[in-house]
Scaffold this active site. Structure first.
Site, mmCIF file in Angstrom:
data_model
loop_
_atom_site.group_PDB
_atom_site.id
_atom_site.type_symbol
_atom_site.label_atom_id
_atom_site.label_comp_id
_atom_site.label_asym_id
_atom_site.label_seq_id
_atom_site.Cartn_x
_atom_site.Cartn_y
_atom_site.Cartn_z
ATOM 1 C CG HIS A 51 -2.138 -0.844 1.061
ATOM 2 N ND1 HIS A 51 -3.266 -0.456 0.378
ATOM 3 C CD2 HIS A 51 -2.388 -2.100 1.503
ATOM 4 C CE1 HIS A 51 -4.170 -1.426 0.418
ATOM 5 N NE2 HIS A 51 -3.654 -2.430 1.084
ATOM 6 C CE LYS A 74 -6.322 13.623 0.727
ATOM 7 N NZ LYS A 74 -6.573 12.358 0.056
ATOM 8 N NE ARG A 75 -1.984 8.032 6.975
ATOM 9 C CZ ARG A 75 -0.748 7.993 6.505
ATOM 10 N NH1 ARG A 75 0.259 8.432 7.251
ATOM 11 N NH2 ARG A 75 -0.494 7.511 5.294
ATOM 12 C CE LYS A 104 -2.295 10.428 3.581
ATOM 13 N NZ LYS A 104 -2.842 9.756 2.388
ATOM 14 C CB THR A 141 -10.277 5.148 -1.425
ATOM 15 O OG1 THR A 141 -10.022 5.362 -0.043
ATOM 16 C CG2 THR A 141 -9.536 3.902 -1.905
ATOM 17 C CE LYS A 162 -13.933 6.333 0.616
ATOM 18 N NZ LYS A 162 -12.918 6.377 1.670
#
Length: 799
Positions: A349, A535-536, A541, A643, A647
């Site tokens: 992942h 998100k985390r 990110k 993901t 969504k």
């Protein structure tokens, strides 16, 4: 299932009496929820039992998905939807003066996951049940989850997430299916005179693993799979000398919290202990069930069982399975190894080194002495076999044990017949760069399985307004096959359809605005662009890139108050790992910037910033349907898939993003003009790595806009970040901006301007939104799970 409103009301009222000795008028909301859940559980229990009997009698192959985390969200509406009784129960409760939505809020989110890894696992379990694929989950029943996030004076504070205070109405405790897991002690091998070695143990720590089964109900079918979660307990027959408070506390900690702080030795040891705990318990249970049902030799187990290693946390499945086959069943090493490789498969992942787990040899040797011996033997035999075939360089670079560390990704790849990435770019990077040496040795094992999402949760449940529009426009076939949304393209120029899509989105924005007002005390304009990044919190990110752009907008408005801009609401939701200081500093900065902007009366409704505390599945179900824009802005080559991007796409949000992870495939599916692309591509990123010629300080010195924004972190412009501001500033200048935030900034600003320009044309924007919805079918986890079933596990759908 068939159910009348009359029957449901009778069942519900009776359950209130038998369970709580009360009636509808006197029952509190928690009692009401528990009674409804109990009735629903009774409805599917017969289906569950029948499906278990079908699986046992048919003896068809099943797969077991081992994951350190799952993130199911609330289960009431999911079970109602999948049973086909949502409307019946809603109307029945309404007749009794009860609102289903209010009652559903009483259910806590199951705190057994953190982010994308756990949510993906739950989407897979949902999709497997809904497609009739026999896939079962295996994890840990955490008492307190990751943590419950509170924001206090802008800082993240971690509190226990006590989600089990009122019990979990969906689970079934299976005390009679408990197994022992053993740690530490001493182990030695005795020879029987015939060359056979038998391990002997003493002074081991014993822990009882008790399974709690939660059914995964399929969508309008007869499949009910299982999610088994293990709780750690003290064995009942434990010697009284060892039944002390310290032992009991250590035992309870095994299933207390997800991802304990690994910044110290004890925390890392607990993580390793957790990983072996749920691996050993899960394998023992599935092997015992195999024996009871199939009545064939254990050597045939690969024909009946597939075990999937979701990321490296369950990598100990490989040596534990070998231990059971060799030590408990007396199977020879080579035969046991061939069986193990056939049974095991692995999903990678990430390419971030921090997430590719490595454990110190001495830690594994002390905690898991027999497992350590087996790992060494796997490594020794493989080295001896491959050296004459591929040479020392390839063998050494791919060894399991090297430099005093046990490399869990290497163990997973070597011990599995399949290794897959989770987006095309990610899989290509694994083969070409990050795991290239493994690919040279085992090219046939590598494959791609682009992630997907369960549309039932992310549209039918969380976005009923949009789902109704879709039903009335293209029919209901999309509810069973997301590819049918393609029919919506025929309506891209239909004024009525576009207006209805706009109305559905606006209603969802009103709902979110009301939630923000209630929980954050901030009034936001529903006509504004709702720009969302949830998100985390991690540096790669690049929430920080979003923050820098917000500051630019703020300074532009301060310099030119009359500037004609589309109002913007920037919404963040993120948790930082407790030991990740830098990420927590960014959270503090976001909250202080939000306070600065939101309290500035000159800015008014033109710009708002909202940080959503304790982001989880339930909050996502409110936020995502309301989003106009989804931020997917990680540095190219760092996000395996993502993901949340899928969504957002399903819910008609447009993506602003880099060429990273599944973004690339989303852009291809949505079509030109229906997304906003910016930033470096992966080749440009790797060129910087190769040449070492990136200089963030030069950008800071030469770009006056960037200079002003970064100075705001250290000159007092942003209040209350005297410690955090310099830390962030230095990360982007002195320490050369590890994730190229400054390098991508100008292009990100350009993409944001393109976004704003399109939003001003509501018809054009809604057409782009429609095209995203119409082309999201590829990103259904139903498709993904069928690919796993067909290509990796070789299991079949229930007919």
């Amino acid at each position: 299932m068939k159910l009348t409103k009359k029957q449901f009301k009778q069942d519900f009222e009776k359950r209130l009496t038998t369970k709580f000795a009360t009636d509808v008028e006197k029952a509190g909301p928690i009692e009401t929820f528990a009674a409804v859940a109990s009735v629903v559980k009774a409805y599917y229990s017969t289906i569950w039992q029948d499906d278990n009997e079908y699986k046992d009698e048919s003896k068809k192959k099943q797969a077991y998905y081992f994951s350190i985390e799952f993130l199911p969200g609330k289960m009431l509406k999911s079970n109602l939807l999948n049973l086909g009784i949502m409307d019946t129960v809603r109307e029945g409760l309404s007749d009794l003066g009860i609102d289903l939505d209010t009652i559903a809020e009483m259910e806590p989110d199951m705190a057994i996951g953190n982010g994308g890894l756990g949510r993906l696992g739950s989407c897979f379990l949902d999709s497997a049940a809904s497609t009739g694929i026999p896939l079962n989950g295996n994890g840990i029943r955490y008492s307190y989850g990751l943590f419950k996030q509170k924001i206090v004076d802008g800082y993240q504070v971690e509190l226990p997430d006590s989600w089990l205070d009122n019990g979990n109405p969906w689970e079934v405790r299976r005390s009679d299916k408990a197994f022992e897991v053993r740690f530490g002690g001493e182990v030695w091998l005795e020879e029987d005179g015939k060359g056979n070695l038998t391990p002997r143990y003493r002074n081991q720590e014993r822990v009882l693993a008790v399974p709690y089964d939660t059914p995964m109900v399929g969508f309008e079918n007869t499949t009910v799979n299982n999610m088994c979660l293990w709780r750690s307990e003290v064995p009942k027959d434990l010697d009284l000398r060892f039944q002390n408070l310290d032992y009991m506390r250590q035992t309870a900690m095994l299933s207390a919290e997800l991802y304990p702080d690994d910044s110290n030795y004890d925390g890392r040891l607990l993580r390793l202990k957790q990983e072996y705990f749920f691996v050993s318990a899960g394998l023992q249970r599935l092997i015992k069930h195999f024996e009871n049902v199939n009545k064939v030799p254990i050597t045939h187990i690969a024909d009946f069982i597939s075990v999937h290693i979701n990321d490296t946390h369950p990598a100990l499945c490989v040596p534990e399975f070998m231990r059971i086959l060799v030590d408990e069943y007396g199977i020879g090493w080579e035969r046991a190894w061939n069986i193990t490789v056939k049974v095991m498969s692995y999903t990678n992942h990430t390419i971030l080194s921090e997430a590719l787990e490595k454990w110190p040899e001495d830690m594994v040797k002390t905690l898991l002495p027999r497992i350590y011996q087996i790992i060494l033997e796997i490594d020794r035999r493989r080295t001896a076999e491959l050296l004459p075939k591929v040479g020392a360089k390839l063998v050494h670079s791919t060894r399991i044990v090297k430099d005093g560390q046990i490399h869990m990704a290497n163990l997973s790849i070597i011990g599995s017949h399949s290794t897959n990435g989770v987006a095309k770019l990610h899989s290509d990077l694994l083969k070409d760069v990050e795991l290239h040496d493994f690919y040279l040795i085992y090219p046939e094992r590598f494959n791609n399985k682009t992630n997907g999402i369960a549309d039932r949760r992310w549209s039918q449940i969380s976005n009923e307004r949009l789902s109704t529009v879709l039903d009335e426009t293209i029919g209901k076939t999309w509810r069973h096959n997301l590819n049918e949304l393609k029919l919506l393209e025929a309506y891209k120029n239909d004024e009525n359809t576009l207006e209805r899509l706009q109305a559905a989105k606006f209603d969802n924005k009103l709902r979110l605005a009301a939630y923000i007002k209630e929980h954050n005390g901030i009034t936001v304009n529903p006509d504004a662009i709702f720009d969302v990044q949830v998100k985390r919190l991690h540096a790669y990110k690049r929430q920080l890139l979003n923050v820098l752009h917000i500051l630019k907008l703020y300074f532009d408005l301060k310099d030119q108050p009359e500037l004609d801009v589309v109002p913007r609401v920037f919404i963040f939701g993120a948790k930082a790992a407790p030991g990740y200081h830098y990420a927590k500093s960014i959270i503090k900065a976001i909250n202080e910037i939000a306070n600065l902007i939101n309290s500035d009366k000159e800015i008014g409704d033109k710009l708002k910033v909202v940080f959503m505390e304790n982001y989880n599945v339930s909050k996502a179900e409110i936020i995502i349907p309301a989003a106009n824009v989804g931020e997917q802005i990680s540095l190219a080559s760092k996000e395996a898939s993502g993901t949340s991007n899928m969504k957002f796409m399903l819910n008609g949000a447009l993506t602003i993003g880099t060429l990273d992870g599944a973004n690339i495939e989303i852009f291809e599916a949505a079509g030109k003009g229906n997304y906003f692309k910016f930033g470096l591509n992966k080749d440009e990123v790797y060129d910087y790595y190769k040449n070492g010629n990136y200089n963030a300080r030069d950008i800071y010195e030469q770009n006056p806009v960037v200079h002003r924004i970064l100075d705001a972190f250290i000159d007092g412009t942003i209040p209350n970040i005297t410690a955090e501001g310099p830390e962030i500033f230095d990360s982007l200048t002195t320490y050369n901006d590890e994730y190229f935030v400054l390098r991508d900034f100008n292009d990100y600003v350009r993409a944001q301007k393109d976004l704003e320009k399109l939003y001003k044309n509501r018809t054009a924007w809604t057409k782009a939104s429609l095209m995203n919805i119409a082309n999201v079918g590829k990103f259904s986890s139903d498709r993904t799970i069928r690919e796993y079933a067909d290509d990796i596990w070789h299991i079949h759908e229930k007919k």
